[in-house]
Motif scaffolding. Structure first.
Motif, PDB file in Angstrom:
ATOM      1  N   LYS A   1      17.060   7.228   9.053  1.00 45.46           N
ATOM      2  CA  LYS A   1      15.895   6.382   9.598  1.00 45.46           C
ATOM      3  C   LYS A   1      15.414   5.157   8.652  1.00 45.46           C
ATOM      4  CE  LYS A   1      16.119   9.862  12.287  1.00 45.46           C
ATOM      5  NZ  LYS A   1      16.728  11.854  11.983  1.00 45.46           N
ATOM      6  N   HIS A   2      14.615   4.351   9.636  1.00 47.94           N
ATOM      7  CA  HIS A   2      14.404   2.893   8.911  1.00 47.94           C
ATOM      8  C   HIS A   2      12.523   3.615   8.434  1.00 47.94           C
ATOM      9  CE1 HIS A   2      18.006   1.447   7.460  1.00 47.94           C
ATOM     10  NE2 HIS A   2      18.459   1.160   8.423  1.00 47.94           N
ATOM     11  N   ILE A   3      11.791   3.543   7.753  1.00 49.41           N
ATOM     12  CA  ILE A   3      10.470   3.251   8.083  1.00 49.41           C
ATOM     13  C   ILE A   3      10.212   2.385   7.561  1.00 49.41           C
ATOM     14  CG2 ILE A   3       8.718   5.003   7.795  1.00 49.41           C
ATOM     15  CD1 ILE A   3      10.479   7.346   6.495  1.00 49.41           C
TER      16      ILE A   3
ATOM     17  N   LEU B   1       0.227  -1.304  -0.076  1.00 45.59           N
ATOM     18  CA  LEU B   1      -0.051   0.261  -0.061  1.00 45.59           C
ATOM     19  C   LEU B   1       0.723   1.677  -0.596  1.00 45.59           C
ATOM     20  CD1 LEU B   1      -3.067   1.523   0.148  1.00 45.59           C
ATOM     21  CD2 LEU B   1      -2.600   1.279   2.730  1.00 45.59           C
ATOM     22  N   THR B   2       1.599   1.191   0.919  1.00 40.03           N
ATOM     23  CA  THR B   2       2.526   2.531   0.867  1.00 40.03           C
ATOM     24  C   THR B   2       4.212   2.608   0.402  1.00 40.03           C
ATOM     25  OG1 THR B   2       3.849   1.991   2.959  1.00 40.03           O
ATOM     26  CG2 THR B   2       1.709   2.918   3.323  1.00 40.03           C
ATOM     27  N   GLY B   3       4.453   1.105  -0.270  1.00 42.68           N
ATOM     28  CA  GLY B   3       5.934   1.482  -0.620  1.00 42.68           C
ATOM     29  C   GLY B   3       6.562   1.482   0.879  1.00 42.68           C
ATOM     30  N   LEU B   4       6.688   1.487   2.058  1.00 42.32           N
ATOM     31  CA  LEU B   4       7.186   1.283   2.628  1.00 42.32           C
ATOM     32  C   LEU B   4       8.188  -0.227   3.514  1.00 42.32           C
ATOM     33  CD1 LEU B   4       5.829   3.732   5.805  1.00 42.32           C
ATOM     34  CD2 LEU B   4       7.655   4.306   4.068  1.00 42.32           C
ATOM     35  N   ALA B   5       8.732  -0.255   3.710  1.00 41.42           N
ATOM     36  CA  ALA B   5       9.885  -1.680   4.825  1.00 41.42           C
ATOM     37  C   ALA B   5       8.367  -2.281   4.995  1.00 41.42           C
ATOM     38  CB  ALA B   5      10.857  -1.539   5.260  1.00 41.42           C
ATOM     39  N   ASN B   6       7.689  -3.421   4.645  1.00 42.19           N
ATOM     40  CA  ASN B   6       6.617  -4.531   5.712  1.00 42.19           C
ATOM     41  C   ASN B   6       7.385  -5.567   7.365  1.00 42.19           C
ATOM     42  OD1 ASN B   6       8.443  -6.990   4.617  1.00 42.19           O
ATOM     43  ND2 ASN B   6       6.646  -7.217   3.319  1.00 42.19           N
TER      44      ASN B   6
ATOM     45  N   GLU C   1      -0.607   8.556   2.463  1.00 41.24           N
ATOM     46  CA  GLU C   1      -0.286  10.172   2.811  1.00 41.24           C
ATOM     47  C   GLU C   1       0.922  10.424   3.643  1.00 41.24           C
ATOM     48  OE1 GLU C   1      -0.617  12.894   0.780  1.00 41.24           O
ATOM     49  OE2 GLU C   1       0.621  14.133   2.260  1.00 41.24           O
ATOM     50  N   ILE C   2       0.216   9.338   5.232  1.00 35.88           N
ATOM     51  CA  ILE C   2       1.010   9.133   5.777  1.00 35.88           C
ATOM     52  C   ILE C   2       2.131   9.069   5.864  1.00 35.88           C
ATOM     53  CG2 ILE C   2       1.379   8.491   8.530  1.00 35.88           C
ATOM     54  CD1 ILE C   2      -1.075  10.527   8.096  1.00 35.88           C
ATOM     55  N   ALA C   3       2.580   7.730   4.626  1.00 38.72           N
ATOM     56  CA  ALA C   3       3.951   7.543   4.513  1.00 38.72           C
ATOM     57  C   ALA C   3       4.678   8.198   4.402  1.00 38.72           C
ATOM     58  CB  ALA C   3       3.582   6.264   3.405  1.00 38.72           C
ATOM     59  N   GLN C   4       4.187   8.772   2.807  1.00 38.70           N
ATOM     60  CA  GLN C   4       4.947  10.611   2.422  1.00 38.70           C
ATOM     61  C   GLN C   4       4.940  10.767   3.460  1.00 38.70           C
ATOM     62  OE1 GLN C   4       5.921   9.680  -0.354  1.00 38.70           O
ATOM     63  NE2 GLN C   4       7.181  11.552  -1.034  1.00 38.70           N
ATOM     64  N   ARG C   5       4.270  11.929   4.295  1.00 39.31           N
ATOM     65  CA  ARG C   5       5.141  12.456   5.023  1.00 39.31           C
ATOM     66  C   ARG C   5       6.347  12.404   5.584  1.00 39.31           C
ATOM     67  NH1 ARG C   5      -0.252  16.126   6.862  1.00 39.31           N
ATOM     68  NH2 ARG C   5      -1.211  16.103   4.924  1.00 39.31           N
ATOM     69  N   LEU C   6       6.267  11.106   6.526  1.00 36.98           N
ATOM     70  CA  LEU C   6       7.249  10.104   7.243  1.00 36.98           C
ATOM     71  C   LEU C   6       8.542   9.883   6.037  1.00 36.98           C
ATOM     72  CD1 LEU C   6       5.749   7.049   8.807  1.00 36.98           C
ATOM     73  CD2 LEU C   6       6.141   9.374   9.964  1.00 36.98           C
ATOM     74  N   ARG C   7       8.124  10.284   5.055  1.00 29.11           N
ATOM     75  CA  ARG C   7       9.755   9.047   4.258  1.00 29.11           C
ATOM     76  C   ARG C   7       9.883  11.229   3.618  1.00 29.11           C
ATOM     77  NH1 ARG C   7       6.704   6.759   0.285  1.00 29.11           N
ATOM     78  NH2 ARG C   7       6.965   4.940   0.229  1.00 29.11           N
ATOM     79  N   GLN C   8       9.575  11.810   3.657  1.00 32.66           N
ATOM     80  CA  GLN C   8      10.240  13.552   3.246  1.00 32.66           C
ATOM     81  C   GLN C   8      10.357  14.036   5.533  1.00 32.66           C
ATOM     82  OE1 GLN C   8       6.886  15.493   1.959  1.00 32.66           O
ATOM     83  NE2 GLN C   8       7.350  14.973  -0.416  1.00 32.66           N
ATOM     84  N   CYS C   9       9.899  13.728   5.667  1.00 30.15           N
ATOM     85  CA  CYS C   9      10.385  14.618   7.172  1.00 30.15           C
ATOM     86  C   CYS C   9      11.603  13.585   8.210  1.00 30.15           C
ATOM     87  CB  CYS C   9       9.539  14.592   8.283  1.00 30.15           C
ATOM     88  SG  CYS C   9       9.109  13.709   9.009  1.00 30.15           S
TER      89      CYS C   9
END
Ligand code: C2E
Ligand code: MG
Ligand code: MG
Length: 726
Positions: free
Chosen positions: A355-357, A287-292, A342-350
């Motif tokens: 840091k791993h998300i 869904l977010t492209g972040l690590a699972n 959107e939250i994932a995107q914001r985490l990536r940006q900030c």
């Protein structure tokens, strides 16, 4: 394409062997040698020709001079006239000397009587001495450029051995010229043929050498480049000969090789891509492209290994969106997904790169911060996240404001391994939620084991609630006389993936304490109503659905609106919904509670007092409340068999309740005797394991169907025990 201009000497010697002269040099040397041989042969041929001409000239001159000598002997005193006539006739330049070398006949009469001394080697004297003809070159005033002279002896008679009386000297330059002129074409032919041969040989030899060496050089360079891995190399087409064939064959071979190499590379690339894709799927939250979760586990393990070496800390930030479930419930799952992205995107940006998300599922995110020096740094990271999340966002044209709560644990202080760090960050998260959300909390070891367990349970429960692990089971309430099902009580069940069915007694108090009960209770209510409507729609009897309300729910100001909305959304008939409130809760809530009960009642629902008898309230006090049903607590029912006091109390509750116009339900009925006692005392409804425990909706439907056909679903049991209702 390789350049056509090419030096065959260039390029490295393969395999380091020492190299001799190049092919080109060798070929040119061979051409040069061939040319030289032709030149030498031509020269030799011309030399032979020349010498044979000279030979012929001499022969001619000697014969001529000899015949002049014979003629002069015959002429005797007329020798001068004879010589003169020869000159006139044949333009012969000659003269005759006697033994004293005095000129006795000459084509130039002025010379007569002169002593001849123009023979440089005394050839005239020698010939007169030995009788042998000789040649010499006279260079004199008369012949400044030199004249070739032939001298022969002049004998007394024509006989060969007669004495020599002088000599005849004949200039044969003319004869030589004439003979030479007659033969000069032969010289030309030989010379020109030789020259042509040399030129042709040189020209074609050089060309062939050049072409051969160039072609072979190109092939060589191509092969060398190919051997060094450059498969793009091709040789420019050459003339169609053997070398040309070689280049064609080379280019074809290179094409084939390059093609099969490309095919191999494509296959390898496809395999690589497939592996990458599989890895992506295995380690990425789609869904977010972040690590699972799997990848998070790897990341934490790595960070911990590095931290062990560097002696620094690792922070684990467990983050959860506040009231995310509301978004899913009210705006739908697509909106929920959009919020998560959107939250994932914001985490990536900030967050900085190191840091791993990760997203664990639902609305839970984890941030791993390696190389931590102090807790303060982690607080700053948490504040950054809170600020980023709190910015308003547009989702499907609607402005949303989200907040989140964050729990933080720190390696090595709060745990040395992944599991402990995650668990403690989770516990800290629920502290942050407890402290009013939209904030962060550090794990602290002071949290006592009980509250830790409670927090852990609550976090699991929230997850269970969001992931749909909660189910409703329905326990029938049976008409004490007919045995028919009049209603059911909805009881929540937790199908825990590892613990199995978790009883509500374990988790309802926790949900109650943490406030989760509000959203959980709303779900129960809606689900139960929907189920009731579904049964009716399926042609099953119209029964009353009882739903328990907890303290927090009852105190929630939104309860009335929620109930109203659920009635509207599900379409349940209000008089088919009964809300159960415990006696203690009822008594505790005072005036506000009373008002709320009246408001609920006005919606047309039924209200029941649950667990009656435990709160020591007087029956009379119930009059204040708009109540329909009284449920006798199972503590009384349990001991009915032997305990006379309980029998009396139960009897009193039934009688007085009835006098207040209340419907009486006894819960916790387990035996036929209890059932019989209650029936005889005019109890209206019976609920308990004697009939059925709470069962899933489909099982209940089977019971309902039997009940609807006019018979008690428990007839057989009733018969066997003899005391059951009919
Ligand atoms: P309750 O409202 O008094 O519900 C009746 C409880 O008694 C149920 O336990 C039921 O399984 C049990 N029971 C029924 N018949 C018998 C019997 O013959 N013998 C015995 N020993 N027990 C019997 P359960 O399901 O464990 O629920 C316990 C309590 O949890 C409930 O008590 C209720 O207060 C609460 N609860 C259950 N579901 C919900 C819910 O959806 N919302 C709220 N707010 N509370 C709930
Ligand atoms: Mg109940
Ligand atoms: Mg009860």
């Amino acid at each position: 394409m390789l350049p056509t201009e090419h030096s065959s000497g260039a390029g490295p010697a393969p395999m380091g062997r020492s190299r001799g002269p190049s092919l080109r040099v060798k070929l040119l040397t061979a051409v040069a040698i061939a040319c030289a041989v032709v030149l030498v042969l031509t020269g030799a041929a011309m030399g032979v020709l020349l010498s044979s001409i000279t030979q012929a000239v001499r022969m001619e001159a000697r014969n001529l001079a000899g015949s002049v000598a014979l003629g002069a002997v015959e002429a005797g005193a007329q020798a001068q006239a004879y010589v003169q006539s020869l000159d006139d006739l044949y333009r012969r330049d000659l003269f005759i000397v006697n033994r004293e070398r005095r000129t006795i006949a000459d084509v130039v009469p002025e010379e007569l009587g002169q002593i001849y001394r123009e023979d440089p080697g005394g050839e005239v004297e020698q010939t007169m001495a030995d009788g042998q003809p000789r040649t010499f070159i006279e260079v004199s005033a008369q012949h400044p450029s030199g004249a070739k002279q032939m001298v022969v002896p002049l004998r007394q008679t024509a006989l060969r051995n007669s004495p020599i009386i002088g000599a005849v000297v004949l200039e044969y330059t003319n004869i030589e010229r004439q003979l030479f002129m007659a033969n000069v074409w032969a010289l030309y032919v030989v010379g020109l043929a030789g020259l042509a041969a040399v030129v042709g040989l040189g020209y074609f030899g050089c060309r062939v050498a050049g072409r051969l060496s160039r072609g072979i050089g190109q092939v060589r360079e191509g092969v060398l480049a190919f051997a060094q891995g450059d498969t793009s190399v091709r040789i420019a087409p050459l003339d169609p000969d053997e070398v040309g064939d070689l280049t064609h064959a080379f280019n074809k071979m290179a094409d084939d090789l390059a093609q099969s190499r490309r095919a191999l590379q494509q296959e390898a690339e496809m395999a690589r891509q497939a592996t990458r894709h599989a890895e992506f799927l295995a380690y990425t939250d789609l869904l977010t492209g972040l690590a699972n979760r799997t990848q998070l586990s790897n990341l934490i393990t790595q960070a911990l290994e590095q931290a062990e070496q560097s002696g620094r800390g690792v922070g684990v930030l467990f983050m959860d969106l506040d009231r995310f479930k509301n978004i899913n419930d009210t705006l739908g799952h697509e909106a929920g997904d959009a919020v998560l992205r959107e939250i994932a995107q914001r985490l990536r940006q900030c967050l900085a790169r190191h840091k791993h998300i990760a997203r664990l599922g639902g609305d839970e995110f984890v941030v791993v911060v390696p190389g931590v020096e102090a807790c303060a740094g982690l607080g700053a990271v948490a504040r950054k996240i809170l600020t980023a999340v709190a910015q308003p966002m547009q989702v499907f044209g609607q402005e949303l404001r989200m907040t989140c709560s964050i729990g933080i644990s720190l390696f090595p202080r709060d745990g040395r391994e992944e599991h402990a760090l995650m668990k403690n960050a989770d516990i800290a998260l629920y502290r942050a939620k407890d402290e009013g959300r939209n904030g962060y909390a550090f794990y602290s070891p002071e949290l006592n084991p009980h509250s830790v367990e409670k927090l852990a349970l609550e976090s699991e429960l929230r997850r269970a609630h969001e992931q749909g692990q909660l189910r409703l089971h329905y326990q029938p309430k049976v008409d004490a006389r007919s045995g028919r099902i009049l209603g059911v009580e909805a009881l929540v069940r937790w199908a825990h993936p590892t613990m199995g069915w978790v009883a509500p007694a374990r988790f309802i108090p926790v949900a109650e304490e943490t406030g989760l009960i509000v959203s959980l209770g709303r779900w129960v209510l809606e689900e139960a109503c929907r189920q009731q409507v579904a049964w009716v729609a399926a042609g099953l009897p119209r029964i009353v659905m009882a739903v328990n309300l907890s303290m927090r729910q009852f105190g929630d100001p939104a309860l009335l609106d929620d109930v109203r909305a659920i009635l509207a959304a599900t379409g349940i008939a209000p008089d088919c919904l009964e809300l159960e409130i415990t006696e203690s809760l009822l008594m505790r809530n005072g005036a506000a509670g009373t008002t709320q009960l009246h408001e609920l009642k006005q919606l047309g629902l039924r209200l029941a007092v649950d667990d009656f008898g435990t709160g020591y309230s007087s029956l009379a006090s119930l009059k204040r409340f708009p109540i329909d049903t009284l449920k006798i607590d199972r503590a009384f029912v349990r001991d009915l068999d032997g305990n006379e006091e309980d029998q009396t109390l139960t009897q009193a509750i039934i009688t007085m309740g009835k006098s207040l116009g209340l419907h009486i339900v006894a819960e916790g009925v387990e035996t036929a005797a209890q059932c019989e006692f209650l029936r005889q005392r005019d109890c209206d409804e019976i609920q308990g394991f004697f009939f059925s425990k709470a069962v899933p909706a489909d099982e209940l439907a089977t019971l309902l169907r039997a009940s609807g056909e006019g018979r008690s679903p428990w007839q057989r049991r009733g018969e066997s025990t003899g005391g059951a209702p009919v």
